[in-house]
Design an enzyme around this catalytic site. Structure first.
Site, PDB file in Angstrom:
ATOM      1  N   HIS A   1      25.437 -56.377  -9.253  1.00  0.00           N
ATOM      2  CA  HIS A   1      26.489 -56.413 -10.274  1.00  0.00           C
ATOM      3  C   HIS A   1      26.997 -57.831 -10.495  1.00  0.00           C
ATOM      4  O   HIS A   1      27.413 -58.187 -11.596  1.00  0.00           O
ATOM      5  CB  HIS A   1      27.652 -55.499  -9.862  1.00  0.00           C
ATOM      6  CG  HIS A   1      27.306 -54.043  -9.880  1.00  0.00           C
ATOM      7  ND1 HIS A   1      26.724 -53.432 -10.973  1.00  0.00           N
ATOM      8  CD2 HIS A   1      27.468 -53.068  -8.936  1.00  0.00           C
ATOM      9  CE1 HIS A   1      26.543 -52.135 -10.706  1.00  0.00           C
ATOM     10  NE2 HIS A   1      26.976 -51.897  -9.481  1.00  0.00           N
TER      11      HIS A   1
ATOM     12  N   GLU B   1      25.092 -53.645  -4.817  1.00  0.00           N
ATOM     13  CA  GLU B   1      26.391 -54.134  -5.283  1.00  0.00           C
ATOM     14  C   GLU B   1      26.307 -55.606  -5.675  1.00  0.00           C
ATOM     15  O   GLU B   1      26.963 -56.041  -6.624  1.00  0.00           O
ATOM     16  CB  GLU B   1      27.458 -53.928  -4.205  1.00  0.00           C
ATOM     17  CG  GLU B   1      27.709 -52.476  -3.813  1.00  0.00           C
ATOM     18  CD  GLU B   1      28.095 -51.580  -4.983  1.00  0.00           C
ATOM     19  OE1 GLU B   1      28.481 -52.103  -6.050  1.00  0.00           O
ATOM     20  OE2 GLU B   1      28.007 -50.356  -4.848  1.00  0.00           O
TER      21      GLU B   1
END
Length: 229
Positions: free
Chosen positions: A170, A167
């Site tokens: 990103h 994550e």
């Protein structure tokens, strides 16, 4: 055009892009975000529309972080050329170790951007924790701020450091690629729960360094180029 004027112009365009993307409103850390809020998740959803939108969701998150960094840089234009992205982990105390490890992994993997822990008021994005049927994901609150949501159940099923590092990818501009192998960090949950790799591969490291090469203004220009495609 001066670097300062260039950054301010890019920020204005980014801000418009985020507003017109139809993102939802901010929510408390303990609550799940509204259903229509775009997000790039760790595991691909069964419907093709959700999977197809993963790239645009990751792009919106990347742009939100860039906008936040640019706003702070505009207040202090004499800041060093190297880009530092500040994060706040106070809303995800359960994952303090995984967050520290994942940011360490990224900081040792790339050269043109660094992740740094800071207070909520100074952060460009934050980590949050809780329960959500969609699992863990990266998202924005519709006001130019990005956040990473870490789902309790998914982090028990999958390697938690891999989830967090994925994550965090990103934040640095990488999209999901669920069909990739375990050695590819952005393949997320695609390889299954047995995959524990939490390190980006050479191609992912190189892509992040290319995105952030030349400092903030260059990164913003590249984000705008991606948005125009």
């Amino acid at each position: 055009m001066s670097s300062m004027r260039k950054t301010t112009s890019a920020l204005a365009v980014l801000g418009l892009g985020i507003v017109t993307a139809g993102l939802g409103t901010a929510v408390p850390a303990a609550a799940a975000p509204v259903a229509e809020q775009p997000h790039a998740g760790f595991v691909a959803k069964s419907d093709t529309s959700a999977t197809t939108s993963a790239d645009s969701d990751a792009r919106a998150f990347f742009q939100a972080v860039l906008a936040s960094v640019a706003e702070k840089r505009a207040e202090n234009p004499s800041a060093a050329a190297a880009v530092t992205v500040v994060y706040d982990a106070s809303r995800a105390p359960t994952f303090r170790t995984q967050i520290a490890r994942s940011t360490q992994i990224w900081n040792s993997s790339v050269s043109n951007v660094k992740l740094q822990s800071g207070s909520a008021s100074a952060a460009d994005f934050s980590y949050r924790e809780g329960n959500d049927s969609r699992g863990s994901y990266a998202s924005t609150d519709g006001r130019g701020n990005g956040y990473i949501f870490l789902d309790y159940r998914q982090n028990q099923q999958y390697d938690s450091t891999r989830v967090t590092a994925h994550e965090t990818g990103h934040v640095l501009g990488l999209p999901d690629h669920y069909s990739g192998p375990c050695g590819e960090l952005m393949s997320g949950g695609g390889p299954g729960p047995s995959c524990t790799n939490a390190n980006p591969n050479a191609a992912e490291r190189a892509r992040v360094d290319r995105l952030w090469a030349g400092g903030l203004a260059a990164a913003m220009d590249k984000a705008l180029e991606k948005s125009a495609r």
